[in-house]
Design an enzyme around this catalytic site. Structure first.
Site, short mmCIF file in Angstrom:
data_model
loop_
_atom_site.label_atom_id
_atom_site.label_comp_id
_atom_site.label_asym_id
_atom_site.label_seq_id
_atom_site.Cartn_x
_atom_site.Cartn_y
_atom_site.Cartn_z
N HIS A 42 41.75 38.62 39.81
CA HIS A 42 42.88 37.74 40.06
C HIS A 42 42.74 36.59 40.98
O HIS A 42 41.76 36.83 41.74
CB HIS A 42 43.96 38.59 40.52
N ASN B 214 51.49 41.81 41.12
CA ASN B 214 51.48 41.79 39.62
C ASN B 214 52.83 42.18 38.86
O ASN B 214 52.95 42.28 37.76
CB ASN B 214 50.51 42.78 38.95
N CYS C 284 48.14 42.49 47.42
CA CYS C 284 48.43 42.90 46.07
C CYS C 284 49.60 43.76 46.31
O CYS C 284 50.51 44.04 45.31
CB CYS C 284 47.27 43.88 45.69
N GLU D 177 49.69 37.87 34.63
CA GLU D 177 49.44 38.96 35.72
C GLU D 177 50.40 38.74 36.78
O GLU D 177 50.54 39.15 38.01
CB GLU D 177 48.24 38.87 36.33
N GLY E 228 36.49 45.07 35.15
CA GLY E 228 36.35 43.85 35.73
C GLY E 228 36.87 43.67 37.11
O GLY E 228 36.71 42.93 37.81
N1 LIG Z 1 46.36 43.28 42.40
C1 LIG Z 1 45.69 44.42 42.22
C2 LIG Z 1 45.76 45.16 40.86
C3 LIG Z 1 44.90 46.34 41.02
C4 LIG Z 1 44.86 47.03 39.62
N2 LIG Z 1 44.08 48.18 39.62
C5 LIG Z 1 44.18 49.19 38.73
O1 LIG Z 1 44.73 49.02 37.92
C6 LIG Z 1 43.26 50.40 39.04
C7 LIG Z 1 44.02 51.72 38.43
C8 LIG Z 1 42.77 52.65 38.01
O2 LIG Z 1 41.47 52.55 37.94
O3 LIG Z 1 43.28 54.02 38.23
C9 LIG Z 1 44.36 45.97 38.64
O4 LIG Z 1 43.38 46.04 38.35
O5 LIG Z 1 45.36 45.51 37.95
#
Ligand SMILES: NCCC[C@H](NC(=O)CCC(=O)O)C(=O)O
Length: 447
Positions: free
Chosen positions: A251, A111, A370, A175, A25
Site C-alpha cells: 500500500h 483500508n 494502518c 484499498e 505481497g
Molecule cells: N494496511 C495494513 C493491512 C495489513 C493487512 N494484513 C493482513 O490482512 C494479514 C492477515 C493475516 O495474514 O492473517 C493486509 O495485507 O491487507
C-alpha cells in the site's frame, strides 16, 4: 479545540485476532503465518494508542471490528448445518478458505474506506466509500459490514454521505485511505486529494509490478473521486513505483504519508517522481509546502518496510506543531531512529516523535497509520458523530473492562474452529454494539 481538525478513527482489534499468512505481497503477514497471537494484548495496545492520542488533545474515534469467523461467507460457499457444523466442515475440508474467513484484517481501518472532507466535496458533506478490497479474498468480505459500521458511526445525513463500495472486481480494486492522502493549508480549507494507484486496469501497456499484485487501480481511484464530487484541479493521481510493490510495499501508506502542508515520502515511492512533485506543487498553489524526501542512503527501502517509518501518523498538536506517531520498531532500528532524531531538528513543522508498541498489529503488516481512518471535520460535524464512538476516559475504561471480560490471552489458528470461540465473540460483539450504540450492524444480529 479549533473549529476544524482531523479526527482519527482506529479499528478496535477483534476477539479472534490471529496470524494466518493471508496477504501475499505483505512480508510481515507471510513471515508470521501461524504464530500464536494475543487478542487481549492486541486490543489493549490499540486502545492505549487511541487514549494517548485523545490525551494529546486530538479527536479520537473507535470503529468496531467485524464478526469472525464469518459464518455467513462460509454458508455462501456451501458449508451448511448448525454454526458448529459449518466451522468444523470448513476447517477440515477447506482449511485455507476457513482461515481467510477468520481474518483479523478489519482492524486496519486505513483500508475501511476513502473519506473526503466537506471542504473538498461539491455538496459540502463528508463522503465515505468503503473499500472493496477485492485483491485478497479474506479482505473482500469486509465492505458490507464496514459500510454498516460507518453508517452507524457517522449517522446523520445532513453532514455525512455514504456510498456503496465499488463493483467487486479486480478492475476496480480499491484499498481505501491507505492509498489516499490529503494536503491542505488548514483542515477546514479546500485541500489537494492525492490518490496513489498500483496499475491501470484497462490499459495493459502501462507499467505494473511483475511479482506481487497491485491492489489498487487508477480506474478505482477516479471512480471514488467522481462519487465524492471532487474537482479535477484539486486531485492528483500518482502511480506507485511498481518495483517497490515487488519489494513488499503493498500500500502507499507503507512508503509515504501526508498531513496538512507536509508530504513525507521515500525517494523511490513514486513512478516519475519529478513530474508528480511538480504537479503537487502546482495544484497545491502558492502556499507553504514541505516535501520531505527520505533518500535511500539515509533509510533503505528494506528498513522502511521492516520498521514502517512511513506508516506513521503525522498529527498536528494544539500549538500547531506536528508530531510523528511511530511504531517502537522504528526506535529499535539504528538508521531509522537516527533519521527521526535528525528530522525533528530540521526546519519542518515536525518537531516531536512519539513511539508506540503496536507489535501485535505489526506482525500482520499493519503500523499506526494502518490502524486509523482519518476524517477531517468541523466542530459542527463532530457534534453529529455518534458520541459513543468517541474516545474519552469513560469509554477507555469501559472498553478495557470489556476486553478483559471477553478476550482470550492467547489464540492459535487451530482454536478458530472452536464453536465456543464463536459464541464468545458474538457475545462480546453484541455487547460492544450496546457500548457504542451502533444498532444491529452484524449479520448474526439481523436474523
Ligand atoms: N494496511 C495494513 C493491512 C495489513 C493487512 N494484513 C493482513 O490482512 C494479514 C492477515 C493475516 O495474514 O492473517 C493486509 O495485507 O491487507
Amino acid at each position: 479545540m479549533t473549529q476544524h481538525f482531523e479526527a482519527n478513527f482506529d479499528g478496535l482489534v477483534g476477539p479472534t485476532h490471529n496470524y494466518a499468512g493471508l496477504s501475499y505481497g505483505n512480508v510481515a503477514s507471510l513471515n508470521n503465518a501461524s504464530a500464536l497471537s494475543s487478542p487481549k494484548q492486541a486490543a489493549k495496545q490499540g486502545l492505549k494508542k487511541m487514549k494517548a492520542l485523545a490525551d494529546l488533545g486530538l479527536v479520537q474515534g473507535i470503529l468496531a471490528p467485524q464478526e469472525r469467523p464469518d459464518v455467513n461467507s462460509l454458508r455462501r460457499l456451501g458449508f451448511s448445518g448448525t454454526d458448529a457444523d459449518v466451522l468444523f466442515a470448513a476447517a477440515t475440508q477447506a482449511p485455507a478458505i476457513f482461515q481467510a474467513c477468520c481474518s483479523a484484517s478489519s482492524m486496519w481501518t486505513a483500508n475501511a474506506a476513502t473519506v473526503s472532507p466537506s471542504a473538498d466535496t461539491k455538496d459540502g458533506k463528508i463522503h465515505f466509500t468503503p473499500a472493496n478490497l477485492t485483491n485478497k479474498f479474506h479482505r473482500s468480505i469486509e465492505p458490507q459490514v464496514t459500510g454498516n459500521i460507518l453508517q452507524a458511526t457517522f449517522n446523520d445525513d445532513r453532514y455525512f454521505s455514504h456510498h456503496q463500495h465499488l463493483p467487486d472486481n479486480d478492475h476496480f480494486g480499491d484499498e481505501g485511505a491507505a492509498n489516499h492522502t490529503r494536503l491542505c493549508n488548514a483542515y477546514g480549507e479546500q485541500g489537494l486529494e492525492i490518490f496513489v494507484y498500483g496499475k491501470h486496469a484497462f490499459d495493459n501497456s502501462k507499467p505494473a509490478p511483475t511479482k506481487f499484485p497491485a491492489r489498487q487501480t487508477i480506474e478505482a481511484s477516479q471512480a471514488v473521486a467522481r462519487l465524492h464530487g471532487l474537482k479535477d484541479e484539486n486531485v492528483v493521481y500518482i502511480q506507485q513505483n511498481p518495483a517497490l510493490i515487488d519489494q513488499g510495499v503493498f500500500h502507499n501508506d507503507v512508503i509515504s504519508v501526508g498531513n496538512q502542508n507536509v508530504l513525507f515520502y521515500h525517494q523511490q515511492a513514486f513512478l516519475d517522481s519529478a513530474s508528480v512533485l511538480q504537479q503537487i506543487r502546482q495544484k497545491f498553489g502558492d502556499k507553504d509546502l514541505h516535501l520531505i524526501c527520505v533518500n535511500s542512503d539515509e533509510v533503505s527501502v528494506q528498513d522502511a518496510i521492516s520498521t514502517y517509518l512511513f506508516n506513521t501518523q503525522i498529527v498536528t498538536l494544539a500549538d500547531g506543531h506536528m508530531a510523528i506517531i511511530a511504531p517502537s520498531n522504528c526506535q529499535e532500528n539504528q538508521a531509522v531512529s537516527h533519521y527521526l532524531a535528525k528530522l525533528v531538528e530540521q526546519n519542518t513543522p515536525i518537531k516531536e516523535v512519539k513511539y508506540f508498541d503496536v507489535k501485535q498489529s505489526m506482525r500482520n503488516g499493519g503500523g499506526p497509520a494502518c490502524l486509523r481512518l482519518r476524517v477531517a471535520m468541523t466542530e459542527q460535524e463532530r457534534a453529529a458523530v455518534n458520541p459513543n464512538t468517541l474516545m474519552n476516559d469513560k469509554q477507555f475504561d469501559t472498553l478495557n473492562h470489556w476486553v478483559d471480560k471477553h478476550y482470550r490471552d492467547e489464540l492459535s489458528v487451530d482454536d478458530l474452529r472452536d464453536p465456543q470461540l464463536l459464541v464468545e465473540s458474538r457475545t462480546a460483539l453484541d455487547q460492544l454494539t450496546q457500548i457504542l450504540q451502533l444498532g444491529a450492524v452484524y449479520p448474526f444480529q439481523q436474523v
